[in-house]
Write a protein that holds these residues in place. Structure first.
Motif, PDB file in Angstrom:
ATOM      1  N   LYS A 148       0.817  -1.219   0.000  1.00  0.00           N
ATOM      2  CA  LYS A 148       0.000   0.000   0.000  1.00  0.00           C
ATOM      3  C   LYS A 148       0.852   1.273   0.000  1.00  0.00           C
ATOM      4  N   PHE A 149       2.153   1.119   0.226  1.00  0.00           N
ATOM      5  CA  PHE A 149       3.043   2.277   0.164  1.00  0.00           C
ATOM      6  C   PHE A 149       3.124   2.765  -1.276  1.00  0.00           C
ATOM      7  N   GLN A 150       2.639   3.970  -1.513  1.00  0.00           N
ATOM      8  CA  GLN A 150       2.598   4.538  -2.858  1.00  0.00           C
ATOM      9  C   GLN A 150       3.269   5.921  -2.845  1.00  0.00           C
ATOM     10  N   PRO A 151       4.556   5.989  -3.144  1.00  0.00           N
ATOM     11  CA  PRO A 151       5.249   7.280  -3.091  1.00  0.00           C
ATOM     12  C   PRO A 151       4.740   8.251  -4.142  1.00  0.00           C
ATOM     13  N   ASN A 152       4.608   9.502  -3.748  1.00  0.00           N
ATOM     14  CA  ASN A 152       4.200  10.553  -4.685  1.00  0.00           C
ATOM     15  C   ASN A 152       5.174  11.727  -4.683  1.00  0.00           C
ATOM     16  N   VAL A 153       6.272  11.576  -3.950  1.00  0.00           N
ATOM     17  CA  VAL A 153       7.357  12.559  -3.949  1.00  0.00           C
ATOM     18  C   VAL A 153       8.662  11.787  -4.101  1.00  0.00           C
ATOM     19  N   PHE A 154       9.530  12.234  -4.998  1.00  0.00           N
ATOM     20  CA  PHE A 154      10.781  11.533  -5.248  1.00  0.00           C
ATOM     21  C   PHE A 154      11.959  12.502  -5.153  1.00  0.00           C
ATOM     22  N   VAL A 155      13.055  11.996  -4.589  1.00  0.00           N
ATOM     23  CA  VAL A 155      14.287  12.785  -4.487  1.00  0.00           C
ATOM     24  C   VAL A 155      15.374  12.071  -5.275  1.00  0.00           C
ATOM     25  N   ASN A 156      16.016  12.788  -6.169  1.00  0.00           N
ATOM     26  CA  ASN A 156      17.097  12.238  -6.978  1.00  0.00           C
ATOM     27  C   ASN A 156      18.333  12.027  -6.103  1.00  0.00           C
ATOM     28  N   ILE A 157      18.754  10.764  -5.936  1.00  0.00           N
ATOM     29  CA  ILE A 157      19.939  10.492  -5.116  1.00  0.00           C
ATOM     30  C   ILE A 157      21.040   9.823  -5.944  1.00  0.00           C
ATOM     31  N   GLU A 158      21.038  10.076  -7.247  1.00  0.00           N
ATOM     32  CA  GLU A 158      22.030   9.453  -8.115  1.00  0.00           C
ATOM     33  C   GLU A 158      23.453   9.695  -7.614  1.00  0.00           C
ATOM     34  N   GLN A 159      23.740  10.921  -7.183  1.00  0.00           N
ATOM     35  CA  GLN A 159      25.076  11.242  -6.684  1.00  0.00           C
ATOM     36  C   GLN A 159      25.280  10.796  -5.242  1.00  0.00           C
ATOM     37  N   ALA A 201      16.556   6.991  -6.974  1.00  0.00           N
ATOM     38  CA  ALA A 201      15.749   7.933  -6.201  1.00  0.00           C
ATOM     39  C   ALA A 201      15.287   7.285  -4.910  1.00  0.00           C
ATOM     40  N   GLU A 202      14.850   8.130  -3.985  1.00  0.00           N
ATOM     41  CA  GLU A 202      14.116   7.696  -2.797  1.00  0.00           C
ATOM     42  C   GLU A 202      12.699   8.219  -2.930  1.00  0.00           C
ATOM     43  N   GLY A 203      11.732   7.393  -2.564  1.00  0.00           N
ATOM     44  CA  GLY A 203      10.329   7.772  -2.691  1.00  0.00           C
ATOM     45  C   GLY A 203       9.689   8.019  -1.342  1.00  0.00           C
ATOM     46  N   PHE A 204       8.755   8.964  -1.317  1.00  0.00           N
ATOM     47  CA  PHE A 204       8.077   9.347  -0.078  1.00  0.00           C
ATOM     48  C   PHE A 204       6.585   9.528  -0.315  1.00  0.00           C
ATOM     49  N   GLU A 205       5.815   9.221   0.703  1.00  0.00           N
ATOM     50  CA  GLU A 205       4.395   9.546   0.705  1.00  0.00           C
ATOM     51  C   GLU A 205       4.225  10.886   1.413  1.00  0.00           C
TER      52      GLU A 205
END
Length: 213
Positions: A148-159, A201-205
């Motif tokens: 049920k975890f559905q992230p709708n905000v993402f942070v680019n963590i490639e570096q 990326a890391e995803g957040f609700e």
């Protein structure tokens, strides 16, 4: 491994809350390191010593090492009993609220309600109660989240994916757990990156999010 992120024109205050000593690094270590490098002030708040999942003394020391590696400015350790946090939601909330009133954070990171670990859900409920007057609350992805975890905000963590992995390695007491292995951390970052059209990326609700536009 410190990177030079673009300095933020508006430095913020950020509160990252975890039920156990390694939760922040595992769930949002890349984002936290990136925010630290951009010049934001970050406080970590850890609710228990994780004594049921390892050596409590070692885990507390490792929590400080992991936070220092990420660049977190200050870490506060609570002393609520591991695996029984659901019995202390109100008390935890009051302590979080004390920190919130002092710090006045612009962003709060915490556990998702979509999590099978009772401690993680307890910290989620305590955080939402304590931060009821704040405008931005982001719930991160622990290894025990449900579908049920559905992230709708993402942070680019490639570096920052390697920085995240190294911060997790600071928790030597937990290094045999499958979900802390580098290939799993990379895999999850790639999966969330694909969802966001990024490499990693890391995803957040978002419970609430204030976009300064």
């Amino acid at each position: 491994m410190k990177l030079i992120a673009e300095p933020s024109p508006r430095p913020m205050k950020i509160l990252a809350i975890g039920a156990h000593p390694d939760d922040i690094e595992i769930a949002c270590g890349g984002s936290i390191a990136k925010l630290c490098d951009a010049g934001h002030t970050i406080v970590g708040l850890i609710v228990s010593g994780g004594e049921c999942g390892g050596n409590s003394s070692s885990r507390r020391i490792e929590a400080m090492k992991g936070a220092e590696f990420l660049g977190i400015n200050k870490v506060e350790m609570m002393d609520f009993p591991d695996t029984r946090l659901d019995n202390f939601v109100l008390e935890i909330s009051k302590q979080i609220e004390t920190v919130v009133n002092e710090l006045k954070p612009d962003i709060v990171f915490t556990h998702s309600v979509h999590d099978i670990h009772q401690d993680h859900r307890a910290v989620h409920y305590a955080t939402v109660r304590a931060c009821r007057n704040l405008s931005t609350i982001l719930c991160y992805e622990s290894p025990s989240i449900t579908q049920k975890f559905q992230p709708n905000v993402f942070v680019n963590i490639e570096q920052y994916i390697d920085v995240k992995i190294e911060s997790i390695r600071e928790h030597e007491d937990q290094n045999k757990k499958s979900y802390v292995q580098p290939e799993q951390v990379y895999g999850k970052a790639i999966f969330r990156g694909t969802q966001a059209k990024l490499k990693q990326a890391e995803g957040f609700e978002a419970i609430r999010i204030n976009l300064p536009i």
